[in-house]
Design an enzyme around this catalytic site. Structure first.
Site: not given
Ligand code: PMP
Length: 314
Positions: A154-156, A160
């Site tokens: 998931g690009k959570i 990052y």
């Protein structure tokens, strides 16, 4: 300059697209996002968004991982983005940032029982890493988050922080980018890009169960390598020192596009320059994203068509 955003269900001036200091996502990293590029084609006076439906499908998957409501379809999100970009009227390469976030203004770490919102903004955008033709890369002392900690699939937003540690360490140590290992000691990716290496006619990249983001550029390059360049594409775990002996290596991603890796841990990769396979992949990729290759035109959504650019069927 960004003038508008899609915010709370409509397009508003960017100054009105603000959230409270109490917002859950700001406090706990409970948001997910996408990065989409749109490329300006001066010959055609047209802006092409690259693989936009695929990006929105991935956003919906990230939202599912975070237990958010899928209030828009990928198709609707494409249409909203076209409308936003038409209003911005950018005539330059552009980066589109959709962001779905837990919007409640409450204290309490959890995913369930919260309401969420979705915003989109866009901004003119050029290069993402220095030395795209030959980046100096070092292995990070940080470890990649894993599927059982913060799932990289998931690009959570919260995850990052891991990318930020990796990137800052690399830059402060004099590198252009980093490679990072997962908790099994296998190579995953860069701070925000997938990675390939070349050995002979083989293009090798980690599989999707190695704690990577399932990159859209990665999928694009795998398809092009097979169908256009007659290369064998192999997905398998990669050890660190394979990069020391590779013929060529490169990063791929929406931001980085296709960037050659010149050295890893101070060892030149191949001859230390832009190798022939990476060069042919780069040239092909840059033509395709600008809508210059008719057979891949379906990957490019034209923004300025009549009143509203129709999104490709999802
Ligand atoms: N890995 C990570 C961690 C990223 O943030 C990105 C950028 N989205 C990528 C890989 C590349 O993915 P994509 O090609 O879909 O942009």
């Amino acid at each position: 300059m960004t003038q508008y955003a899609f915010f709370k269900g409509k397009i508003v001036p960017i100054d009105e697209a603000k959230v409270s200091i109490m917002t859950h996502a700001l406090n706990y990293g409970t948001a997910c996002f996408e990065g989409i590029r749109a490329y300006w084609n001066a010959d055609e006076n047209q802006l092409y968004a690259f693989r936009m439906p695929e990006h929105y499908q991935r956003l919906i998957q990230s939202m599912k991982i975070l237990m958010m409501d899928a209030r828009y379809s990928a198709r609707q999100l494409c249409d909203i983005t076209c409308e936003l970009l038409q209003k911005e009227n950018f005539h330059t390469d552009t980066y589109i940032r959709p962001l779905a976030y837990k919007a409640d203004e409450i204290i309490g770490v959890k995913l369930h029982g919260l309401s969420d919102d979705l915003g989109i903004f866009a901004t003119p955008f050029g290069r993402y890493v220095e030395n795209e033709e030959g980046a100096k890369v070092g292995f990070s002392s940080w470890q990649r988050v894993s599927d059982n900690t913060i799932p990289p699939r998931g690009k959570i937003t919260g995850s990052y922080i891991n990318s930020a540690f990796i990137k800052t360490e690399a830059i402060l140590n004099g590198f252009d980018e980093a490679l990072v290992l997962n908790d099994r000691g296998h190579v995953c990716e860069g701070s925000a890009e997938n990675v390939f290496l070349v050995r002979g006619r083989q293009l090798i990249t980690p599989p999707v169960n190695e704690d990577i983001l399932e990159g859209i550029t990665r999928a694009t390059i795998m398809e092009l390598a097979r169908t256009e360049l007659n290369l064998e594409v192999v997905e398998r775990p990669i050890g660190r020192t394979e990069f020391y002996v590779a013929d060529e290596a490169f990063f791929v991603g929406t931001g980085v596009q296709v960037a050659a890796i010149a050295s890893v841990d101070h060892r030149p990769v191949g001859n230390g320059g832009l190798g022939p396979i990476v060069k042919s992949i780069r040239d092909l990729y840059f033509d395709i994203v600008r809508g210059r290759v008719p057979r891949y035109r379906s990957w490019c959504t034209p923004i300025y068509v009549g009143e509203k650019a129709p999104a490709p069927a999802v």
